[in-house]
Scaffold this motif. Structure first.
Motif, PDB file in Angstrom:
ATOM      1  N   ASP A  94      66.324  42.090  29.999  1.00  8.34           N
ATOM      2  CA  ASP A  94      66.661  42.265  28.581  1.00  8.34           C
ATOM      3  C   ASP A  94      66.285  41.106  27.669  1.00  8.34           C
ATOM      4  O   ASP A  94      65.779  41.295  26.580  1.00  8.34           O
ATOM      5  N   THR A  95      66.591  39.883  28.137  1.00 15.25           N
ATOM      6  CA  THR A  95      66.444  38.747  27.220  1.00 15.25           C
ATOM      7  C   THR A  95      64.999  38.260  27.132  1.00 15.25           C
ATOM      8  O   THR A  95      64.681  37.449  26.291  1.00 15.25           O
ATOM      9  N   MET A  96      64.142  38.760  28.019  1.00 18.54           N
ATOM     10  CA  MET A  96      62.756  38.309  27.986  1.00 18.54           C
ATOM     11  C   MET A  96      61.928  39.207  27.083  1.00 18.54           C
ATOM     12  O   MET A  96      62.252  40.371  26.877  1.00 18.54           O
ATOM     13  N   THR A  97      60.824  38.651  26.592  1.00 18.17           N
ATOM     14  CA  THR A  97      59.890  39.477  25.834  1.00 18.17           C
ATOM     15  C   THR A  97      59.120  40.356  26.825  1.00 18.17           C
ATOM     16  O   THR A  97      59.196  40.153  28.041  1.00 18.17           O
ATOM     17  N   ASN A 139      64.992  45.797  23.199  1.00 16.71           N
ATOM     18  CA  ASN A 139      64.895  46.671  22.034  1.00 16.71           C
ATOM     19  C   ASN A 139      63.848  47.775  22.167  1.00 16.71           C
ATOM     20  O   ASN A 139      63.541  48.458  21.196  1.00 16.71           O
ATOM     21  N   LEU A 140      63.289  47.947  23.356  1.00 20.39           N
ATOM     22  CA  LEU A 140      62.255  48.979  23.532  1.00 20.39           C
ATOM     23  C   LEU A 140      62.905  50.349  23.751  1.00 20.39           C
ATOM     24  O   LEU A 140      64.074  50.450  24.105  1.00 20.39           O
ATOM     25  N   THR A 141      62.115  51.403  23.560  1.00 17.36           N
ATOM     26  CA  THR A 141      62.595  52.746  23.878  1.00 17.36           C
ATOM     27  C   THR A 141      62.498  52.956  25.391  1.00 17.36           C
ATOM     28  O   THR A 141      61.852  52.172  26.087  1.00 17.36           O
ATOM     29  N   ALA A 142      63.136  54.037  25.880  1.00 18.13           N
ATOM     30  CA  ALA A 142      63.190  54.259  27.329  1.00 18.13           C
ATOM     31  C   ALA A 142      61.791  54.326  27.947  1.00 18.13           C
ATOM     32  O   ALA A 142      61.547  53.742  28.999  1.00 18.13           O
ATOM     33  N   GLN A 146      60.077  51.848  30.697  1.00 17.86           N
ATOM     34  CA  GLN A 146      59.551  52.286  31.982  1.00 17.86           C
ATOM     35  C   GLN A 146      58.111  51.808  32.167  1.00 17.86           C
ATOM     36  O   GLN A 146      57.706  51.476  33.269  1.00 17.86           O
ATOM     37  N   LYS A 147      57.365  51.755  31.057  1.00 13.12           N
ATOM     38  CA  LYS A 147      56.002  51.228  31.158  1.00 13.12           C
ATOM     39  C   LYS A 147      56.033  49.754  31.559  1.00 13.12           C
ATOM     40  O   LYS A 147      55.195  49.294  32.341  1.00 13.12           O
ATOM     41  N   VAL A 148      57.006  49.019  31.012  1.00 11.00           N
ATOM     42  CA  VAL A 148      57.139  47.608  31.384  1.00 11.00           C
ATOM     43  C   VAL A 148      57.470  47.488  32.875  1.00 11.00           C
ATOM     44  O   VAL A 148      56.893  46.670  33.590  1.00 11.00           O
TER      45      VAL A 148
ATOM     46  N   MET B 282      75.505  36.336  18.821  1.00  8.91           N
ATOM     47  CA  MET B 282      74.787  37.562  18.463  1.00  8.91           C
ATOM     48  C   MET B 282      73.341  37.275  18.069  1.00  8.91           C
ATOM     49  O   MET B 282      72.438  38.056  18.335  1.00  8.91           O
ATOM     50  N   ASN B 283      73.120  36.128  17.449  1.00 11.21           N
ATOM     51  CA  ASN B 283      71.766  35.776  17.033  1.00 11.21           C
ATOM     52  C   ASN B 283      70.830  35.533  18.208  1.00 11.21           C
ATOM     53  O   ASN B 283      69.639  35.803  18.123  1.00 11.21           O
ATOM     54  N   MET B 284      71.409  35.067  19.315  1.00  7.19           N
ATOM     55  CA  MET B 284      70.572  34.799  20.482  1.00  7.19           C
ATOM     56  C   MET B 284      69.946  36.085  21.009  1.00  7.19           C
ATOM     57  O   MET B 284      68.926  36.066  21.664  1.00  7.19           O
ATOM     58  N   GLN B 285      70.602  37.216  20.724  1.00 10.53           N
ATOM     59  CA  GLN B 285      70.097  38.475  21.271  1.00 10.53           C
ATOM     60  C   GLN B 285      69.059  39.154  20.393  1.00 10.53           C
ATOM     61  O   GLN B 285      68.430  40.103  20.805  1.00 10.53           O
ATOM     62  N   LYS B 286      68.953  38.676  19.157  1.00  9.31           N
ATOM     63  CA  LYS B 286      68.035  39.353  18.226  1.00  9.31           C
ATOM     64  C   LYS B 286      66.577  39.132  18.616  1.00  9.31           C
ATOM     65  O   LYS B 286      66.220  38.150  19.246  1.00  9.31           O
ATOM     66  N   ASP B 287      65.752  40.064  18.188  1.00  6.60           N
ATOM     67  CA  ASP B 287      64.314  39.940  18.362  1.00  6.60           C
ATOM     68  C   ASP B 287      63.805  38.794  17.518  1.00  6.60           C
ATOM     69  O   ASP B 287      64.205  38.654  16.372  1.00  6.60           O
TER      70      ASP B 287
END
Lengths: 365, 293
Positions: A94-97, A139-142, A146-148, B282-287
């Motif tokens: 989640d936290t990674m790009t 923040n991606l869609t499902a 899945q592609k990731v 909360m800010n840490m989670q933002k894009d």
């Protein structure tokens, strides 16, 4: 890259399995060749996912061997097998790009950063993720997630195989088709062995060159989609593949004639001869709805049946017929007029299968 | 569907307004009322404006108590959060061991505040307390009534003992909600134990940690009964925290005006710091802005 062989493999979740029913995987031998696109098809609970987890090393089999290029890997954990697996529900960090997600499996083994970059860009390009690389995976869609997940398998260009465990379950139908195409493309581009688990025959046949059909913990048939369709090895394959499934009639021999119940069947001499040599009481004749010839008047070698019901499906119709005690389904094309009341059926010898104790027996011609 | 415009609908919020008025606004406004007046008796009062506020903010004793309060809250947070996460990570996940450990860990949370203070008061006594006696036997002149360092260390130890279980329980529930597939994927991706913690477990704990950190901050910032019972704020005023100063002023000295002003300042500090914590997490989670787009 490797050939994956399963040698007398069996697995049970119980510590003291006794009957065959206690086994999730019954003893089997199987080989997945290097570079192939395979599907593992079967209903829920048939052992597909268990088999996949045994190959990847998440599960250790109760007995038998898993061989990668002839080397026994039973005791190796997944991280040492160099294998990739994509799960039913997308797993992203989640936290990674997106970029960092794709780079993760490479960075974990300290790949030089320029090599990481090169691979990530190539895979992102193949999966059409390039414009998303800087977004947080959360923040991606499902389907993007899945592609990731798939991408993390693909960046490792040296993997033995990529295993997919019903990866398109959470994906919207219109994207399913697109992703399946994408996978096929990727398979051709990277030439990695891929094993794709699904319960959807359409998904299996569009993705795979060869399909293994699993039923009650064993692979009952391994073949091309066409082989599965034309010559199912087991009655289950007949039911499961094709829509509607294969027709099966319990048959026996009486006074040299092939009968189903009390109705005499017009089938060839070879079939009757083959039937004569069988001792089992569980004997069935199988024929696909597509291969039953339906006529509206008597023709040479035809049997008369009552039409119960006709279902118009647009480009074709399904006829529900009663022949003796058995209900049969026959598929007729749109242009052929639907007979009413009675129909005259012919079973072409070429398309008849003989099933003894649920398994197909070859008929000598 | 036609949307009907009718401003009389505003009346529908009246019940809620009444409820909030009685539960929060009216009691709070009473305090505001006192904070801007000097009241001598029922008939004699003077409007003082912001005078009490200025006095409170400039009072050296209160400033010292505020600093102590921050030092205390930040210290217990810095110890309890990592420790709680650590305990949650090593707690057994299933079987009877899980239940047994869960009960053991929860135990301190069930003890009332002033009882905790009493327990530790007895526990740390030099003559009959197990901890106080043992430390003295080991040759350390442990004395919380004379040595501020001892008093501080004991209060922090007591709070860690009392409240780390809350963080541990929250994290335990957070960890339980992580699907197995995440751990399996991490093994397939050849992630190290540290990477699993950093990229799977910690992110999934963020939500429970927000709750944990906020609760623990508010609680510890308002701490009263435990140190009051254990040290009475001493030695000297070395463990006198804000709520104890406030109680002395409001109940002991009946200084209603200053204590009202002080209460409001106290309340605003808690509100402000909680908001800062919440926004920061909360800010840490933002894009991050997609620079490419």
């Amino acid at each position: 890259m490797a050939e994956i062989a399963l040698k007398s493999l069996a697995h049970s979740y119980l510590s003291n399995p006794e009957s065959p029913g206690d086994y999730a995987i019954r003893e089997m031998n199987h080989v997945w060749q290097q570079g192939g696109a395979y599907a593992l098809l079967g209903p829920s609970g048939c052992g597909k996912s268990t088999l996949l987890n045994i190959i990847s090393g998440l599960l250790e089999p109760s007995s038998g061997d898993v061989l990668f290029d002839g080397e026994r890997v039973n005791a190796l954990p997944p991280e040492l097998r160099n294998i990739a697996q994509v799960f039913q529900f997308p797993v992203v960090y989640d936290t990674m790009t997106v970029y960092d997600n794709l780079a993760f499996p490479l960075r974990n083994v300290k790949t030089p950063e320029d090599r990481v970059h090169e691979r990530v860009m190539e895979v992102a390009d193949a999966l059409e993720l390039t414009s998303q690389l800087k977004r947080k995976a959360k923040n991606l869609t499902a389907d993007e997630k899945q592609k990731v997940s798939m991408g993390r398998g693909l960046v490792r260009d040296d993997v033995s195989a990529i295993l997919f465990d019903e990866p398109l379950t959470v994906i919207d139908p219109h994207l399913k088709w697109k992703l399946r195409r994408k996978l096929k493309e990727i398979h051709q581009r990277f030439e990695i062995t891929m094993v794709y688990v699904t319960h959807d025959q359409l998904e299996a046949s569009t993705f795979a060159d060869k399909i293994a059909v699993m039923y009650e913990g064993q692979v009952v048939q391994f073949g091309t989609p066409r082989e599965l369709f034309e010559a199912p090895n087991h009655t289950f394959v007949g039911y499961f593949i094709g829509s509607p499934g294969m027709n099966f009639l319990e048959v026996s021999l009486r006074d040299g004639h092939v009968v189903s119940g009390t109705t005499e069947l017009a089938v060839g001499r070879e079939f009757a001869d083959a039937l004569g040599e069988i001792r089992s009481t569980n004997v069935k004749l199988g024929i696909r709805p597509e291969f039953i010839e339906v006529h509206d008047a008597h023709v040479e070698g035809s049997m008369v049946a009552d039409i119960i019901h006709a279902q118009d499906l647009g480009t074709y119709s399904i006829l529900y017929l009663r022949l003796g005690d058995t209900t049969l389904k026959a598929r007729i094309e749109e242009e052929q007029p639907t007979p009413s009341g009675k129909a005259y059926l012919r079973f072409p010898g070429k398309w008849i299968g003989l099933y003894v104790d649920e398994f197909r027996v070859e008929i000598a011609s | 569907m036609n949307k009907i415009q009718n401003n009389r609908a505003w009346w529908l919020i009246l019940p809620m307004l009444l409820l909030v008025a009685f539960s929060a606004i009216i009691p709070l406004m009473t305090v505001v009322n006192y904070s801007v007046q000097d009241v001598f008796d029922a008939n004699t009062r003077f409007f003082t404006g912001t005078e009490w506020f200025k006095e409170m903010l400039n009072d050296p004793a209160l400033q010292a108590a505020l600093l102590r309060q921050f030092a205390f809250s930040l210290t217990v947070l810095a110890i309890e959060v990592p420790l709680g996460i650590g305990i949650a990570l090593i707690m057994p996940k299933r079987g009877w061991q899980a239940s047994a450990v869960l009960i053991l860990v929860t135990m301190p949370l069930l003890i009332p505040w002033n009882v905790v203070g009493s327990i530790w008061q007895i526990f740390t006594r030099g003559d009959i307390g197990l901890m106080g006696w043992s430390l003295r036997e080991l040759g350390y002149g442990y004395n919380i009534t004379a040595n501020p360092v001892d008093a501080w260390a004991t209060i922090i130890l007591m709070d860690v003992w009392h409240w780390t279980p809350l963080i541990a329980l929250l994290c335990f529930s957070g960890l339980r909600s992580i699907p197995d597939a995440y751990y399996q994927a991490a093994r397939i991706d050849r992630a190290s134990r540290w990477a699993v913690f950093r990229y799977i477990q910690l992110p999934k704990l963020t939500n429970v940690l927000v709750i944990g950190v906020l609760l623990r901050f508010m609680h510890s910032f308002m701490i009263y009964a435990e140190p009051f019972v254990l040290t009475g704020g001493g030695p000297g005023s070395s463990t006198t925290f804000l709520s104890q100063s406030l109680t002395t002023m409001a109940i002991g000295q009946q200084d209603l005006g200053p204590s009202a002003a002080f209460s409001l300042i106290y309340f605003l500090i808690i509100l402000l710091v909680s908001w800062v914590f919440y926004t920061a997490i909360m800010n840490m989670q933002k894009d991050k802005k997609n620079e490419e787009a």
